[in-house]
Design a protein around this motif. Structure first.
Motif, PDB file in Angstrom:
ATOM      1  N   THR A  60       6.874 -10.819  -3.373  1.00 14.42           N
ATOM      2  CA  THR A  60       5.728  -9.918  -3.464  1.00 14.42           C
ATOM      3  C   THR A  60       4.611 -10.538  -4.302  1.00 14.42           C
ATOM      4  N   ALA A  61       4.992 -11.165  -5.417  1.00 11.44           N
ATOM      5  CA  ALA A  61       3.993 -11.826  -6.259  1.00 11.44           C
ATOM      6  C   ALA A  61       3.314 -12.975  -5.514  1.00 11.44           C
ATOM      7  N   ALA A  62       4.106 -13.716  -4.747  1.00  7.89           N
ATOM      8  CA  ALA A  62       3.534 -14.825  -3.969  1.00  7.89           C
ATOM      9  C   ALA A  62       2.541 -14.303  -2.933  1.00  7.89           C
ATOM     10  N   MET A  63       2.859 -13.173  -2.318  1.00  2.00           N
ATOM     11  CA  MET A  63       1.948 -12.585  -1.339  1.00  2.00           C
ATOM     12  C   MET A  63       0.647 -12.137  -2.000  1.00  2.00           C
ATOM     13  N   MET A  64       0.758 -11.587  -3.206  1.00  2.00           N
ATOM     14  CA  MET A  64      -0.451 -11.155  -3.914  1.00  2.00           C
ATOM     15  C   MET A  64      -1.351 -12.348  -4.220  1.00  2.00           C
ATOM     16  N   VAL A  65      -0.741 -13.449  -4.671  1.00  4.13           N
ATOM     17  CA  VAL A  65      -1.515 -14.660  -4.962  1.00  4.13           C
ATOM     18  C   VAL A  65      -2.174 -15.192  -3.695  1.00  4.13           C
TER      19      VAL A  65
ATOM     20  N   THR B 221      -4.118  -6.174   5.346  1.00  2.00           N
ATOM     21  CA  THR B 221      -5.152  -5.422   4.638  1.00  2.00           C
ATOM     22  C   THR B 221      -5.906  -6.294   3.635  1.00  2.00           C
ATOM     23  N   LEU B 222      -5.310  -7.426   3.247  1.00  2.00           N
ATOM     24  CA  LEU B 222      -5.885  -8.300   2.220  1.00  2.00           C
ATOM     25  C   LEU B 222      -6.197  -7.530   0.942  1.00  2.00           C
ATOM     26  N   ASN B 223      -5.295  -6.615   0.602  1.00  2.00           N
ATOM     27  CA  ASN B 223      -5.459  -5.804  -0.594  1.00  2.00           C
ATOM     28  C   ASN B 223      -4.524  -6.308  -1.689  1.00  2.00           C
ATOM     29  N   ARG B 224      -5.078  -6.624  -2.845  1.00  2.00           N
ATOM     30  CA  ARG B 224      -4.267  -7.187  -3.928  1.00  2.00           C
ATOM     31  C   ARG B 224      -3.457  -6.111  -4.654  1.00  2.00           C
ATOM     32  N   THR B 225      -4.056  -4.951  -4.866  1.00  2.00           N
ATOM     33  CA  THR B 225      -3.373  -3.902  -5.620  1.00  2.00           C
ATOM     34  C   THR B 225      -2.128  -3.410  -4.899  1.00  2.00           C
ATOM     35  N   LEU B 226      -2.123  -3.484  -3.567  1.00  2.00           N
ATOM     36  CA  LEU B 226      -0.966  -3.065  -2.786  1.00  2.00           C
ATOM     37  C   LEU B 226       0.301  -3.758  -3.267  1.00  2.00           C
ATOM     38  N   TRP B 227       0.214  -5.064  -3.527  1.00  2.00           N
ATOM     39  CA  TRP B 227       1.398  -5.835  -3.898  1.00  2.00           C
ATOM     40  C   TRP B 227       1.839  -5.531  -5.324  1.00  2.00           C
ATOM     41  N   ILE B 228       0.903  -5.190  -6.192  1.00  2.00           N
ATOM     42  CA  ILE B 228       1.285  -4.739  -7.537  1.00  2.00           C
ATOM     43  C   ILE B 228       2.060  -3.433  -7.433  1.00  2.00           C
ATOM     44  N   GLY B 229       1.580  -2.537  -6.557  1.00  2.00           N
ATOM     45  CA  GLY B 229       2.288  -1.282  -6.335  1.00  2.00           C
ATOM     46  C   GLY B 229       3.685  -1.506  -5.774  1.00  2.00           C
TER      47      GLY B 229
ATOM     48  N   PRO C  56      -8.028  -0.586   6.226  1.00  2.00           N
ATOM     49  CA  PRO C  56      -7.241  -1.283   5.212  1.00  2.00           C
ATOM     50  C   PRO C  56      -7.023  -0.493   3.928  1.00  2.00           C
ATOM     51  N   GLY C  57      -8.063   0.180   3.424  1.00  2.00           N
ATOM     52  CA  GLY C  57      -7.929   0.890   2.154  1.00  2.00           C
ATOM     53  C   GLY C  57      -6.938   2.026   2.225  1.00  2.00           C
ATOM     54  N   THR C  58      -7.158   2.945   3.159  1.00  2.00           N
ATOM     55  CA  THR C  58      -6.261   4.084   3.299  1.00  2.00           C
ATOM     56  C   THR C  58      -4.873   3.645   3.737  1.00  2.00           C
ATOM     57  N   TYR C  59      -4.801   2.634   4.595  1.00  2.00           N
ATOM     58  CA  TYR C  59      -3.500   2.172   5.077  1.00  2.00           C
ATOM     59  C   TYR C  59      -2.646   1.624   3.936  1.00  2.00           C
ATOM     60  N   SER C  60      -3.269   0.939   2.985  1.00  3.67           N
ATOM     61  CA  SER C  60      -2.504   0.442   1.845  1.00  3.67           C
ATOM     62  C   SER C  60      -1.910   1.596   1.038  1.00  3.67           C
ATOM     63  N   SER C  61      -2.652   2.699   0.906  1.00  3.74           N
ATOM     64  CA  SER C  61      -2.116   3.889   0.240  1.00  3.74           C
ATOM     65  C   SER C  61      -0.954   4.470   1.029  1.00  3.74           C
TER      66      SER C  61
ATOM     67  N   VAL D 170       4.658   8.310  -6.998  1.00  4.93           N
ATOM     68  CA  VAL D 170       3.648   8.574  -8.025  1.00  4.93           C
ATOM     69  C   VAL D 170       3.146   7.264  -8.627  1.00  4.93           C
ATOM     70  N   ALA D 171       4.071   6.355  -8.958  1.00  4.26           N
ATOM     71  CA  ALA D 171       3.678   5.069  -9.545  1.00  4.26           C
ATOM     72  C   ALA D 171       2.805   4.274  -8.579  1.00  4.26           C
ATOM     73  N   GLY D 172       3.198   4.222  -7.311  1.00  2.00           N
ATOM     74  CA  GLY D 172       2.435   3.465  -6.328  1.00  2.00           C
ATOM     75  C   GLY D 172       1.035   4.003  -6.128  1.00  2.00           C
ATOM     76  N   MET D 173       0.905   5.312  -6.036  1.00  2.87           N
ATOM     77  CA  MET D 173      -0.408   5.894  -5.821  1.00  2.87           C
ATOM     78  C   MET D 173      -1.329   5.701  -7.022  1.00  2.87           C
ATOM     79  N   MET D 174      -0.773   5.822  -8.224  1.00  3.44           N
ATOM     80  CA  MET D 174      -1.609   5.639  -9.409  1.00  3.44           C
ATOM     81  C   MET D 174      -2.058   4.181  -9.544  1.00  3.44           C
TER      82      MET D 174
END
Length: 403
Positions: A244-249, A195-203, A147-152, A363-367
């Motif tokens: 995207t915001a709804a998915m993050m929530v 992945t159940l990763n929250r930061t992914l959706w912010i990216g 999940p972690g690497t896949y989100s990247s 660049v923005a997504g990775m940071m």
């Protein structure tokens, strides 16, 4: 030679999407770099104007960052680890950057990189969805890298796919090209949810915003976007951001319901960052030595958590490893990349501009992804640097041809 390097570069990027391809990706990396270097030497000896550039525009900021990392061997708390990390995260990263920068300048590079990487993206999304529904196969757990690497991975692939969709529509290519890209975007969303990763959706939201700003300011067939076009772009962007915001929530709610420690108020990273800051203050300028997890034993002993063995924040971890000087050099490297991307975005050539906006979004997504973890290593770093090299190479080549 450049065309052969392009073949190696395309398949190298595709193999970095998967976790069990280390030997293959290194073979492709070394073979491709050798071909790219040989092409550079050949062009120099013949003094021929091939229209290709063999010196990446990121060379000097990358070299400065790499030199400081190498110098940290002199004071590293774990010189053996630092030496290993220099090879993995600096040496291999530069080979990936150079190979894909040169390979992407081949005459037929787009016909190699795009379909090969797209097939790899379909495959890795399929494996992630299989894991989400049925669990990983016993013989190869997490072949999509976890999940972690896949989100990247998704945050690197997503803007590149959007750029290809835009070019397909802009240049009126066969509808199947845009259709395949749209299907991939849907797969990114569905598999990314797994992945159940929250930061992914912010990216994703940041990358959608960058793409929308590009579309709103990009001329349509030589003229500024009309009122209806702008309204359509704003409407689609608003829907995408809301979804995207709804998915993050939703992901946040699922994580907090299944694991109370996932709640932000109980996030163990708060204690980790306080501990990391104390360690940074002990060596504020030089750091403890290059390498993720350089103080892994101290972190685990202090926080009594085996998972908290690195800082879970890229800039905190850089400060811990290389001090304030290392953070400054990293910011210069990222800023230089953004500056080059912006130069490409401003080009009148569509391919060049598409490469630029994709590079900005990558660049923005990775940071953003690395604000809550440190995943800019191993295959994620190789994929990042390879894609950065390919976008810079293709954008530079397209701009040169137009001139």
């Amino acid at each position: 030679l450049v065309t052969l390097a392009a073949w190696c570069g395309a398949f190298f990027l595709a193999t970095t999407l998967f976790s069990h391809t280390v030997a293959l990706r290194l073979m492709l990396l070394f073979a491709g770099f050798s071909l790219a270097a040989a092409a550079a030497v050949q062009a120099r000896l013949r003094d021929a104007n091939t229209g290709q550039t063999f010196v990446p525009p990121l060379l000097w900021p990358f070299a400065a960052w790499a030199a400081w990392a190498a110098l940290s061997m002199l004071w590293s708390l774990d010189p053996e680890m630092t030496g290993k990390e220099l090879r993995n995260e600096i040496g291999y990263a530069f080979l990936a950057l150079y190979l894909c920068f040169v390979g992407a300048q081949a005459a037929n590079a787009a016909r190699l990189f795009v379909p090969v990487l797209a097939l790899g993206a379909f495959a890795v999304c399929g494996l992630a969805l299989w894991d989400f529904w049925f669990g990983p196969p016993a013989f190869a757990p997490w072949p999509y890298s976890g999940p972690g690497t896949y989100s990247s991975t998704l945050l690197i692939l997503f803007p590149c796919t959007l750029a290809c969709i835009w070019l397909a529509v802009r240049k009126q290519w066969t509808a199947s090209y845009a259709g395949a890209g749209i299907v991939l975007v849907a797969l990114y969303a569905v598999s990314g949810y797994g992945t159940l990763n929250r930061t992914l959706w912010i990216g994703f939201m940041a990358q959608i915003g960058i793409a929308a700003l590009f579309l709103l300011t990009r001329p349509v067939r030589g003229t500024a976007p009309g009122r209806r076009t702008r309204l359509l772009i704003v409407s689609v962007t608003t829907l995408a951001l809301a979804g995207t915001a709804a998915m993050m929530v939703k992901v946040h709610d699922e994580r907090t319901n299944s694991a109370p420690n996932a709640a932000l108020a109980k996030d163990p990273r708060q204690s980790l960052w306080k501990f990391t800051w104390r360690q940074i203050e002990e060596r504020p300028w030089t750091g403890a030595g290059f390498g993720r997890g350089i103080l892994r034993h101290e972190s685990r002993d202090e926080l009594k958590n085996a998972q908290l063995w690195h800082s879970h924040n890229q800039f905190f971890d850089t400060a811990l490893q290389l001090g304030a000087v290392g953070v400054a050099l990293l910011l210069v490297l990222l800023g230089w990349t953004v500056r080059l991307a912006w130069q490409l975005v401003r080009s009148a050539d569509d391919v060049t501009a598409a490469c630029g906006v994709a590079l900005l979004a990558v660049v923005a997504g990775m940071m953003i992804r690395n604000m809550t973890d440190v995943l800019w290593v191993r295959q994620s770093a190789l994929l990042y640097w390879g894609v950065v090299g390919a976008l810079l190479g293709r954008g530079t080549r397209a701009a040169a041809r137009r001139d």
